[in-house]
Scaffold this motif. Structure first.
Motif, PDB file in Angstrom:
ATOM      1  N   VAL A  14       0.845  -1.208   0.000  1.00 28.09           N
ATOM      2  CA  VAL A  14       0.000   0.000   0.000  1.00 28.09           C
ATOM      3  C   VAL A  14       0.878   1.256   0.000  1.00 28.09           C
ATOM      4  N   LEU A  15       1.944   1.217   0.798  1.00 31.40           N
ATOM      5  CA  LEU A  15       2.849   2.379   0.844  1.00 31.40           C
ATOM      6  C   LEU A  15       3.500   2.604  -0.517  1.00 31.40           C
ATOM      7  N   ALA A  16       3.889   1.505  -1.160  1.00 33.19           N
ATOM      8  CA  ALA A  16       4.536   1.632  -2.469  1.00 33.19           C
ATOM      9  C   ALA A  16       3.534   2.167  -3.499  1.00 33.19           C
ATOM     10  N   GLN A  17       2.308   1.621  -3.471  1.00 33.59           N
ATOM     11  CA  GLN A  17       1.294   2.074  -4.438  1.00 33.59           C
ATOM     12  C   GLN A  17       0.953   3.542  -4.256  1.00 33.59           C
ATOM     13  N   ALA A  18       1.051   4.001  -2.999  1.00 31.43           N
ATOM     14  CA  ALA A  18       0.724   5.413  -2.730  1.00 31.43           C
ATOM     15  C   ALA A  18       1.879   6.328  -3.109  1.00 31.43           C
ATOM     16  N   GLY A  19       2.957   5.732  -3.574  1.00 29.21           N
ATOM     17  CA  GLY A  19       4.096   6.536  -4.036  1.00 29.21           C
ATOM     18  C   GLY A  19       4.990   7.016  -2.911  1.00 29.21           C
ATOM     19  N   VAL A  20       4.851   6.399  -1.726  1.00 28.68           N
ATOM     20  CA  VAL A  20       5.661   6.838  -0.580  1.00 28.68           C
ATOM     21  C   VAL A  20       7.119   6.440  -0.789  1.00 28.68           C
ATOM     22  N   LYS A  48      -1.560  -6.636   7.283  1.00 35.37           N
ATOM     23  CA  LYS A  48      -2.501  -6.281   6.212  1.00 35.37           C
ATOM     24  C   LYS A  48      -3.384  -5.126   6.662  1.00 35.37           C
ATOM     25  N   VAL A  49      -3.679  -4.233   5.725  1.00 32.86           N
ATOM     26  CA  VAL A  49      -4.523  -3.086   6.055  1.00 32.86           C
ATOM     27  C   VAL A  49      -5.728  -3.041   5.128  1.00 32.86           C
ATOM     28  N   ARG A  50      -6.804  -2.501   5.659  1.00 31.06           N
ATOM     29  CA  ARG A  50      -8.047  -2.392   4.883  1.00 31.06           C
ATOM     30  C   ARG A  50      -8.200  -0.970   4.348  1.00 31.06           C
ATOM     31  N   VAL A  51      -9.144  -0.827   3.439  1.00 32.64           N
ATOM     32  CA  VAL A  51      -9.415   0.454   2.800  1.00 32.64           C
ATOM     33  C   VAL A  51      -9.662   1.559   3.835  1.00 32.64           C
ATOM     34  N   GLN A  52     -10.388   1.209   4.891  1.00 30.79           N
ATOM     35  CA  GLN A  52     -10.782   2.257   5.850  1.00 30.79           C
ATOM     36  C   GLN A  52      -9.695   2.569   6.885  1.00 30.79           C
ATOM     37  N   ASP A  53      -8.577   1.839   6.858  1.00 30.80           N
ATOM     38  CA  ASP A  53      -7.526   2.105   7.841  1.00 30.80           C
ATOM     39  C   ASP A  53      -6.781   3.391   7.510  1.00 30.80           C
ATOM     40  N   HIS A  54      -6.454   4.107   8.585  1.00 31.06           N
ATOM     41  CA  HIS A  54      -5.757   5.386   8.410  1.00 31.06           C
ATOM     42  C   HIS A  54      -4.259   5.149   8.612  1.00 31.06           C
ATOM     43  N   ILE A  55      -3.500   5.458   7.580  1.00 33.85           N
ATOM     44  CA  ILE A  55      -2.061   5.158   7.628  1.00 33.85           C
ATOM     45  C   ILE A  55      -1.260   6.460   7.604  1.00 33.85           C
ATOM     46  N   GLU A  56      -0.290   6.545   8.510  1.00 28.06           N
ATOM     47  CA  GLU A  56       0.580   7.722   8.503  1.00 28.06           C
ATOM     48  C   GLU A  56       2.039   7.285   8.433  1.00 28.06           C
ATOM     49  N   VAL A  57       2.830   8.100   7.745  1.00 26.70           N
ATOM     50  CA  VAL A  57       4.278   7.901   7.723  1.00 26.70           C
ATOM     51  C   VAL A  57       4.880   9.185   8.270  1.00 26.70           C
ATOM     52  N   ASP A  58       5.720   9.044   9.279  1.00 32.20           N
ATOM     53  CA  ASP A  58       6.309  10.215   9.950  1.00 32.20           C
ATOM     54  C   ASP A  58       5.209  11.213  10.330  1.00 32.20           C
ATOM     55  N   ARG A  60       2.461  11.855   8.974  1.00 31.91           N
ATOM     56  CA  ARG A  60       1.705  12.475   7.867  1.00 31.91           C
ATOM     57  C   ARG A  60       0.844  11.417   7.191  1.00 31.91           C
ATOM     58  N   PRO A  61      -0.474  11.694   7.017  1.00 28.02           N
ATOM     59  CA  PRO A  61      -1.337  10.697   6.368  1.00 28.02           C
ATOM     60  C   PRO A  61      -0.892  10.429   4.923  1.00 28.02           C
ATOM     61  N   ILE A  62      -0.940   9.195   4.495  1.00 22.83           N
ATOM     62  CA  ILE A  62      -0.605   8.915   3.097  1.00 22.83           C
ATOM     63  C   ILE A  62      -1.876   8.976   2.263  1.00 22.83           C
ATOM     64  N   LYS A  63      -1.687   9.237   0.990  1.00 19.74           N
ATOM     65  CA  LYS A  63      -2.851   9.302   0.091  1.00 19.74           C
ATOM     66  C   LYS A  63      -2.910   7.987  -0.670  1.00 19.74           C
ATOM     67  N   ARG A  64      -3.858   7.154  -0.302  1.00 15.73           N
ATOM     68  CA  ARG A  64      -3.952   5.849  -0.953  1.00 15.73           C
ATOM     69  C   ARG A  64      -4.738   5.973  -2.251  1.00 15.73           C
ATOM     70  N   THR A  65      -4.260   5.305  -3.272  1.00 15.05           N
ATOM     71  CA  THR A  65      -5.001   5.374  -4.537  1.00 15.05           C
ATOM     72  C   THR A  65      -6.019   4.260  -4.625  1.00 15.05           C
ATOM     73  N   GLU A  66      -5.722   3.138  -3.984  1.00 16.96           N
ATOM     74  CA  GLU A  66      -6.647   2.012  -4.168  1.00 16.96           C
ATOM     75  C   GLU A  66      -7.930   2.179  -3.362  1.00 16.96           C
ATOM     76  N   ASP A  67      -7.997   3.196  -2.516  1.00 17.42           N
ATOM     77  CA  ASP A  67      -9.247   3.362  -1.776  1.00 17.42           C
ATOM     78  C   ASP A  67     -10.125   4.461  -2.385  1.00 17.42           C
ATOM     79  N   LEU A  68      -9.826   4.831  -3.631  1.00 21.64           N
ATOM     80  CA  LEU A  68     -10.702   5.771  -4.324  1.00 21.64           C
ATOM     81  C   LEU A  68     -11.610   4.983  -5.258  1.00 21.64           C
ATOM     82  N   TYR A  69     -12.888   5.232  -5.159  1.00 21.85           N
ATOM     83  CA  TYR A  69     -13.879   4.464  -5.921  1.00 21.85           C
ATOM     84  C   TYR A  69     -14.683   5.402  -6.818  1.00 21.85           C
ATOM     85  N   TYR A  70     -14.966   4.910  -8.010  1.00 20.24           N
ATOM     86  CA  TYR A  70     -15.671   5.735  -9.004  1.00 20.24           C
ATOM     87  C   TYR A  70     -16.738   4.879  -9.677  1.00 20.24           C
TER      88      TYR A  70
END
Ligand code: URA
Length: 256
Positions: A14-20, A48-58, A60-70
């Motif tokens: 998830v961190l890698a996908q978010a570009g961290v 393992k983390v779910r879509v609704q989990d809030h993840i921070e690095v240092d 700062r919240p990360i911006k997850r791409t896989e939890d955006l739905y259209y």
């Protein structure tokens, strides 16, 4: 702390996908104690983390791409464009089953208007799609009690004066006119079908444009929203996820 959640994604992925960071570097960040999930530091690499989990690095919240739905919904008449209704009427959100997160309609269609509506939890995209400065085109098929003369079409094209100001120029095309006669053979005013493209999004705009020049809209359907067009496969009340390509294009159309 060790979160072990079935069906989630591995934290480093998830961190890698978010570009961290790269996956390898993300693993190091986790081991260094720089990553928290829902406020707690996670040190286990398999977490393992779910879509609704809030993840921070240092912190700062990360911006997850896989939890955006259209989604693209073909709204039916008799459904309100809102997340909830105090009067208990069905809402567009009620039509979306099996959607894992809360999504919101982008703009609105009247209770008695059918057609294409995007729903998403991508707040930035929604905001921009609704903002008049980005000029997203919306095309409506309009059934009007005719006959609609050339002058009326020209007025609609140039802009109609409404209570909240003159409308911007519109593209207006005649699709067909259905001329009727009574049993006795007398002519009845025809029901005309027009297509109108506007890029503003005022309340009940299309109906009010026609009313202002003396015509009654008897049926209204949105058949185009930006690059998204009505396809016969989406029956009334049905919806589908947008493709990656569609999301990319929609986002790039509004500078994202
Ligand atoms: N214009 C209207 O009048 N109604 C809608 O729902 C959308 C545009």
């Amino acid at each position: 702390m060790e979160l072990d959640i079935e069906g989630g994604e591995r934290l480093q992925k998830v961190l890698a996908q978010a570009g961290v960071a790269s996956r390898r570097h993300a693993e190091k960040m986790i081991l260094d104690g720089r990553v928290t999930v829902n406020g707690e530091t996670v040190l286990a690499l398999g977490t393992k983390v779910r879509v609704q989990d809030h993840i921070e690095v240092d912190k700062r919240p990360i911006k997850r791409t896989e939890d955006l739905y259209y989604y693209l919904l073909n709204k039916s008449v008799g459904v309100i464009t809102s997340a909830s209704d105090p009067r208990g009427r069905p809402t567009v959100v009620d039509l979306l089953k099996d959607v894992p997160v809360r999504v919101y309609p982008v703009g609105r269609l009247d209770y008695d208007t059918a057609g294409l509506l995007v729903l998403t939890n991508d707040g930035e995209l929604a905001h921009r799609l609704m903002h008049p400065s980005f000029g997203i085109e919306k095309t409506y098929r309009v059934w009007v009690q005719g006959p609609v003369g050339i002058n009326a079409l020209e007025t609609l094209r140039q802009g109609v004066l409404l209570e909240d100001g003159k409308t911007a120029p519109a593209i207006v095309q005649r699709v067909s006119g259905i001329s009727k006669r009574t049993k006795e053979g007398a002519k009845v005013d025809p029901l005309e079908i027009l297509e109108v493209t506007i890029h503003e999004g005022r309340n009940r705009q299309v109906r009010r444009m026609f009313e202002a020049i003396g015509y009654l809209v008897v049926k209204l359907e949105r058949i185009g929203f930006g690059l998204l067009k009505q396809k016969s496969t989406l029956r009334p009340g049905a919806y589908r996820p947008l493709t990656e390509e569609e999301v990319k294009e929609l986002r790039s159309n509004v500078g994202l």
